[in-house]
Design an enzyme around this catalytic site. Structure first.
Site, mmCIF file in Angstrom:
data_model
loop_
_atom_site.group_PDB
_atom_site.id
_atom_site.type_symbol
_atom_site.label_atom_id
_atom_site.label_comp_id
_atom_site.label_asym_id
_atom_site.label_seq_id
_atom_site.Cartn_x
_atom_site.Cartn_y
_atom_site.Cartn_z
ATOM 1 N N ASP A 1 0.872 -1.186 0.000
ATOM 2 C CA ASP A 1 0.000 0.000 0.000
ATOM 3 C C ASP A 1 0.903 1.229 0.000
ATOM 4 O O ASP A 1 1.603 1.503 0.974
ATOM 5 C CB ASP A 1 -0.913 -0.025 1.232
ATOM 6 C CG ASP A 1 -1.856 1.171 1.249
ATOM 7 O OD1 ASP A 1 -1.682 2.100 0.428
ATOM 8 O OD2 ASP A 1 -2.763 1.182 2.103
ATOM 9 N N THR B 1 -7.814 6.264 -9.519
ATOM 10 C CA THR B 1 -8.207 6.771 -10.842
ATOM 11 C C THR B 1 -9.727 6.974 -10.987
ATOM 12 O O THR B 1 -10.199 7.221 -12.095
ATOM 13 C CB THR B 1 -7.713 5.815 -11.953
ATOM 14 O OG1 THR B 1 -8.221 4.506 -11.682
ATOM 15 C CG2 THR B 1 -6.210 5.787 -12.048
ATOM 16 N N THR C 1 -1.376 13.154 -15.961
ATOM 17 C CA THR C 1 -2.622 13.193 -16.731
ATOM 18 C C THR C 1 -2.893 14.535 -17.402
ATOM 19 O O THR C 1 -2.436 15.577 -16.919
ATOM 20 C CB THR C 1 -3.802 12.867 -15.769
ATOM 21 O OG1 THR C 1 -5.037 13.125 -16.410
ATOM 22 C CG2 THR C 1 -3.746 13.705 -14.505
ATOM 23 N N ASP C 2 -3.669 14.494 -18.457
ATOM 24 C CA ASP C 2 -4.193 15.710 -19.105
ATOM 25 C C ASP C 2 -5.081 16.512 -18.142
ATOM 26 O O ASP C 2 -5.295 17.703 -18.341
ATOM 27 C CB ASP C 2 -5.009 15.332 -20.350
ATOM 28 C CG ASP C 2 -6.089 14.290 -20.063
ATOM 29 O OD1 ASP C 2 -5.773 13.294 -19.376
ATOM 30 O OD2 ASP C 2 -7.236 14.443 -20.514
ATOM 31 N N TYR D 1 -9.157 14.811 -8.584
ATOM 32 C CA TYR D 1 -8.176 13.879 -9.161
ATOM 33 C C TYR D 1 -7.037 14.654 -9.844
ATOM 34 O O TYR D 1 -5.854 14.380 -9.619
ATOM 35 C CB TYR D 1 -8.889 12.949 -10.149
ATOM 36 C CG TYR D 1 -7.969 12.158 -11.048
ATOM 37 C CD1 TYR D 1 -7.277 11.039 -10.578
ATOM 38 C CD2 TYR D 1 -7.788 12.526 -12.384
ATOM 39 C CE1 TYR D 1 -6.437 10.322 -11.410
ATOM 40 C CE2 TYR D 1 -6.954 11.808 -13.220
ATOM 41 C CZ TYR D 1 -6.274 10.715 -12.734
ATOM 42 O OH TYR D 1 -5.433 9.999 -13.561
ATOM 43 N N LYS E 1 -2.970 14.797 -8.882
ATOM 44 C CA LYS E 1 -1.881 14.456 -9.803
ATOM 45 C C LYS E 1 -0.916 15.640 -9.952
ATOM 46 O O LYS E 1 0.290 15.450 -10.080
ATOM 47 C CB LYS E 1 -2.433 14.031 -11.171
ATOM 48 C CG LYS E 1 -3.324 12.789 -11.135
ATOM 49 C CD LYS E 1 -2.610 11.528 -10.681
ATOM 50 C CE LYS E 1 -1.720 10.944 -11.745
ATOM 51 N NZ LYS E 1 -1.231 9.589 -11.371
ATOM 52 N N TRP F 1 -6.815 9.392 -21.575
ATOM 53 C CA TRP F 1 -7.837 8.462 -22.080
ATOM 54 C C TRP F 1 -7.257 7.044 -22.293
ATOM 55 O O TRP F 1 -7.367 6.457 -23.368
ATOM 56 C CB TRP F 1 -8.423 8.990 -23.392
ATOM 57 C CG TRP F 1 -9.064 10.340 -23.331
ATOM 58 C CD1 TRP F 1 -8.959 11.282 -22.330
ATOM 59 C CD2 TRP F 1 -9.925 10.927 -24.325
ATOM 60 N NE1 TRP F 1 -9.682 12.402 -22.656
ATOM 61 C CE2 TRP F 1 -10.288 12.220 -23.857
ATOM 62 C CE3 TRP F 1 -10.399 10.500 -25.550
ATOM 63 C CZ2 TRP F 1 -11.117 13.065 -24.590
ATOM 64 C CZ3 TRP F 1 -11.219 11.345 -26.281
ATOM 65 C CH2 TRP F 1 -11.574 12.603 -25.807
HETATM 66 N N1 LIG Z 1 -7.100 5.735 -16.985
HETATM 67 C C1 LIG Z 1 -6.920 6.856 -17.656
HETATM 68 O O1 LIG Z 1 -7.703 7.217 -18.539
HETATM 69 C C2 LIG Z 1 -5.734 7.731 -17.358
HETATM 70 C C3 LIG Z 1 -5.583 8.936 -18.063
HETATM 71 C C4 LIG Z 1 -4.463 9.743 -17.787
HETATM 72 C C5 LIG Z 1 -3.534 9.334 -16.852
HETATM 73 N N2 LIG Z 1 -3.724 8.181 -16.173
HETATM 74 C C6 LIG Z 1 -2.712 7.772 -15.179
HETATM 75 O O2 LIG Z 1 -2.081 6.623 -15.706
HETATM 76 C C7 LIG Z 1 -1.682 5.755 -14.631
HETATM 77 C C8 LIG Z 1 -2.201 4.365 -14.899
HETATM 78 O O3 LIG Z 1 -3.634 4.419 -14.962
HETATM 79 P P1 LIG Z 1 -4.495 3.086 -15.135
HETATM 80 O O4 LIG Z 1 -5.683 3.439 -15.954
HETATM 81 O O5 LIG Z 1 -3.590 1.959 -15.524
HETATM 82 O O6 LIG Z 1 -4.981 2.880 -13.629
HETATM 83 P P2 LIG Z 1 -5.765 1.619 -13.021
HETATM 84 O O7 LIG Z 1 -6.112 0.643 -14.071
HETATM 85 O O8 LIG Z 1 -6.846 2.215 -12.158
HETATM 86 O O9 LIG Z 1 -4.654 0.955 -12.101
HETATM 87 C C9 LIG Z 1 -4.134 1.609 -10.978
HETATM 88 C C10 LIG Z 1 -3.701 0.548 -9.988
HETATM 89 O O10 LIG Z 1 -3.153 1.212 -8.832
HETATM 90 C C11 LIG Z 1 -3.657 0.555 -7.694
HETATM 91 N N3 LIG Z 1 -3.619 1.412 -6.513
HETATM 92 C C12 LIG Z 1 -4.506 2.365 -6.149
HETATM 93 N N4 LIG Z 1 -4.165 2.873 -4.953
HETATM 94 C C13 LIG Z 1 -3.041 2.230 -4.550
HETATM 95 C C14 LIG Z 1 -2.226 2.294 -3.387
HETATM 96 N N5 LIG Z 1 -2.502 3.124 -2.370
HETATM 97 N N6 LIG Z 1 -1.150 1.474 -3.288
HETATM 98 C C15 LIG Z 1 -0.865 0.602 -4.295
HETATM 99 N N7 LIG Z 1 -1.590 0.493 -5.419
HETATM 100 C C16 LIG Z 1 -2.681 1.294 -5.549
HETATM 101 C C17 LIG Z 1 -5.071 0.192 -8.083
HETATM 102 O O11 LIG Z 1 -5.610 -0.776 -7.217
HETATM 103 P P3 LIG Z 1 -7.241 -0.793 -7.028
HETATM 104 O O12 LIG Z 1 -7.810 -1.076 -8.388
HETATM 105 O O13 LIG Z 1 -7.460 -1.863 -6.033
HETATM 106 O O14 LIG Z 1 -7.606 0.588 -6.558
HETATM 107 C C18 LIG Z 1 -4.873 -0.322 -9.505
HETATM 108 O O15 LIG Z 1 -4.515 -1.684 -9.541
HETATM 109 C C19 LIG Z 1 -2.200 6.431 -13.363
HETATM 110 O O16 LIG Z 1 -1.161 7.197 -12.790
HETATM 111 C C20 LIG Z 1 -3.278 7.363 -13.840
HETATM 112 O O17 LIG Z 1 -3.450 8.462 -12.965
HETATM 113 C C21 LIG Z 1 -4.788 7.362 -16.418
#
Ligand SMILES: NC(=O)c1ccc[n+]([C@@H]2O[C@H](COP(=O)([O-])OP(=O)(O)OC[C@H]3O[C@@H](n4cnc5c(N)ncnc54)[C@H](OP(=O)(O)O)[C@@H]3O)[C@@H](O)[C@H]2O)c1
Length: 286
Positions: A36, A62, A101-102, A125, A129, A150
Site C-alpha cells: 500500500d 483513478t 494526466t491531461d 483527481y 496528480k 484516455w
Molecule cells: N485511466 C486513464 O484514462 C488515465 C488517463 C491519464 C492518466 N492516467 C494515469 O495513468 C496511470 C495508470 O492508470 P491506469 O488506468 O492503468 O490505472 P488503473 O487501471 O486504475 O490501475 C491503478 C492501480 O493502482 C492501484 N492502486 C490504487 N491505490 C493504490 C495504493 N494506495 N497502493 C498501491 N496500489 C494502488 C489500483 O488498485 P485498485 O484497483 O485496487 O484501486 C490499480 O490496480 C495512473 O497514474 C493514472 O493516474 C490514467
C-alpha cells in the site's frame, strides 16, 4: 537495469510488466495487495529490499468522479504516495517515472498543451496528480513526469469496454462530443516508457497515441471497427453532468517527443484496431 512497477494489476501496469518481460528486462511488479503506497514506512522498506534502478509509478486512485467525495483518500493515494516513492527512490539511487494526466490542465482554448503550460486542474483527481508532479519534481532531478490521456486496454474498466458492452444491448448511445483528446492504448505507452527509461532524458513529457478526437468520435470508431450497429448521438458535456468537471480541451502537444529524439506513438485509430484484434483473437468480440 532492474525496474519496479507500481500498479502492476492496473491497465498501464499490466502493459508495462509485459513489455519489460518481452524485452528481457528484470522487474518486480507490485500493487495494493502487496504494497500500500500510502504507508510511507512500508514503501521505504519495500524499495530498500528490492533495490530497483528505475521505479515506474503506474499506481493511482483513478476514480475521477468518486474522488470528488473522497478527496483525502485520492490525495493520499496520488500525491502522498508519489512523495513516499520519490523519497525511497532517492534512498536507493533509483530514477522515477511518474505517470500523470491531461486533467492537470483546465481545458481552455483549443491548442494542444505544451509540457510547461500552466496547470489548473478542474477536479480533485487532477489536483492530486498536480501535487504528485510537484512532490516528485521538488525532490528529484532524475525523474520523468509522463502525462497521458484516455487510457484503455483490452481488459481494464475503461471507455472501450463500456462501449462494447453498451453496443450489445442498445441501438443508440449518447456520448459527449465537446471533450477533445487522444485515446491511448496502454501497450503503446508502455513501449514508449521502455525506451524512455533507457535514457537520462529526465523532465516532463506528453505521451499519447497520435491524433485527436472527441469521446463521441471514439465511440463511433469503436462501433465501426468492431462491426457493431449502434448509432452515436453526440451531446455536449452540459447534457451529461458528472460529479467531477472535465477539461474540454485535453489535446496534449507531443513536441517534447520530437525535441528529445523519441518516436511518436502510433495513431489512435491504428491502436484501437490492434486492441480490437486482440479481443477478436480471444473471441470476446466477433
Ligand atoms: N485511466 C486513464 O484514462 C488515465 C488517463 C491519464 C492518466 N492516467 C494515469 O495513468 C496511470 C495508470 O492508470 P491506469 O488506468 O492503468 O490505472 P488503473 O487501471 O486504475 O490501475 C491503478 C492501480 O493502482 C492501484 N492502486 C490504487 N491505490 C493504490 C495504493 N494506495 N497502493 C498501491 N496500489 C494502488 C489500483 O488498485 P485498485 O484497483 O485496487 O484501486 C490499480 O490496480 C495512473 O497514474 C493514472 O493516474 C490514467
Amino acid at each position: 537495469m532492474k525496474v519496479l512497477v507500481t500498479g502492476a494489476n492496473g491497465q498501464l501496469g499490466r502493459a508495462m510488466v509485459s513489455a519489460l518481460h518481452r524485452r528481457g528486462i528484470p522487474y518486480t511488479g507490485t500493487d495494493i495487495d502487496t504494497l500500500d503506497l500510502t504507508d510511507e514506512g512500508a514503501v521505504m522498506r519495500f524499495v530498500q529490499a528490492d533495490t530497483p534502478d528505475v521505479i515506474v509509478h503506474c499506481a493511482a486512485y483513478t476514480a475521477v468522479d468518486k474522488a470528488e467525495s473522497e478527496p483525502e483518500l485520492c490525495m493520499r493515494s496520488n500525491a502522498w504516495s508519489s512523495l513516499f516513492l520519490a523519497r525511497a527512490a532517492l534512498a536507493v539511487g533509483a530514477s522515477l517515472v511518474l505517470i500523470s494526466t491531461d486533467y492537470v490542465f483546465d481545458g481552455e482554448g483549443s491548442t494542444p498543451w505544451e509540457v510547461l503550460d500552466e496547470r489548473r486542474p478542474l477536479n480533485v483527481y487532477g489536483l492530486s496528480k498536480l501535487q504528485a508532479e510537484e512532490a516528485v519534481r521538488s525532490l528529484m532531478t532524475r525523474c520523468y513526469v509522463v502525462r497521458t490521456s484516455w487510457l484503455y486496454d483490452a481488459d481494464g474498466h475503461n471507455f472501450l469496454r463500456t462501449m462494447l458492452k453498451l453496443g450489445k444491448s442498445s441501438r443508440d448511445v449518447r456520448v459527449v462530443c465537446d471533450q477533445i483528446g487522444s485515446p491511448t492504448y496502454a501497450p503503446d505507452l508502455a513501449a514508449f516508457l521502455c525506451s524512455l527509461i533507457r535514457t537520462d532524458r529526465y523532465g516532463f513529457y506528453h505521451a499519447t497515441n497520435e491524433g485527436f478526437c472527441s469521446w463521441a468520435e471514439f465511440a463511433q470508431a469503436i462501433f465501426d471497427d468492431a462491426g457493431i450497429h449502434c448509432v452515436v448521438s453526440p451531446i455536449p458535456s452540459v447534457a451529461y453532468p458528472t460529479p467531477a468537471r472535465r477539461p474540454l480541451n485535453s489535446r496534449l502537444s507531443k513536441n517534447c517527443l520530437d525535441e528529445r529524439g523519441f518516436d511518436r506513438l502510433p495513431p489512435w485509430r491504428d491502436a484501437l484496431r490492434r486492441c480490437l484484434m486482440e479481443l477478436r483473437l480471444r473471441r470476446e468480440i466477433l
